[in-house]
Design a protein around this motif. Structure first.
Motif: not given
Length: 193
Positions: A73-75, A47-61, A34-41
């Protein structure tokens, strides 16, 4: 501003790169995949796609690399206060194994982000009071920690034992301020009528 945009893109782009291609492919659906997918995004400026993936990862760890990527991404989405919050987390939690060049990039990015936001340090009495910023509870609040806010007016509240104190504060970009919230408690003295 244009110079800052170029600087931040250079500082952050691919600063938190996934493992080298010689590594085996991550298991589908894993955090690494999932992190690699966010990196590709991010690479594709989605940015919105990357944010959604990263927020999910952040909520887990909550990890420094996810925080640094979320900062970028937020920047890009012009959410400067969250960008600063994530970058501050990355700087505070970067492991010793990280390259000094990346650590320096994170630190420089945070310095630049601080210029775009207001920074509050909030003390509260009693320490266990619930603190809210603009009506939203700060679930991870630690007295004295930095809280990054968009420039403008904000409302801080502290609540304890059913009592609330409120403070309105206004900050400009790059401005820092320390404030105290004191929730006065009515505690009857022993033996008082």
């Amino acid at each position: 501003m244009r110079r800052f945009l170029c600087f931040l893109l250079v500082v952050l782009t691919f600063a938190a790169t996934p493992s080298a291609s010689a590594d085996p492919a991550p298991e589908p659906g894993s955090a690494q995949a999932r992190y690699r997918h966010a990196y590709d995004a991010i690479h594709k400026k989605q940015w919105a796609e990357a944010r959604a993936i990263l927020i999910d990862l952040w909520s887990r760890s909550r990890t420094y690399d996810v925080a640094a990527s979320l900062g970028q991404v937020e920047y890009q989405l012009a959410n400067y206060a969250p960008a600063a919050e994530y970058m501050a987390f990355a700087v505070a939690n970067v492991p010793p194994k990280e390259s000094p060049a990346n650590v320096e990039r994170y630190q420089r990015a945070l310095v630049e982000l601080r210029k775009l936001v207001g920074t509050l340090r909030v003390g509260v009495n009693p320490p266990g009071a619930t603190v809210r910023l603009d009506g939203k509870a700060l679930s991870d609040f630690v007295p004295g920690q930095e809280i990054f806010v968009a420039p403008g007016a904000h409302t801080l509240e502290a609540e304890h034992d059913g009592r609330t104190t409120t403070l309105k504060v206004s900050l400009g970009a790059g401005e820092q301020r320390s404030v105290e919230l004191d929730v006065v408690r009515d505690v009857p003295l022993a033996g008082a009528p």
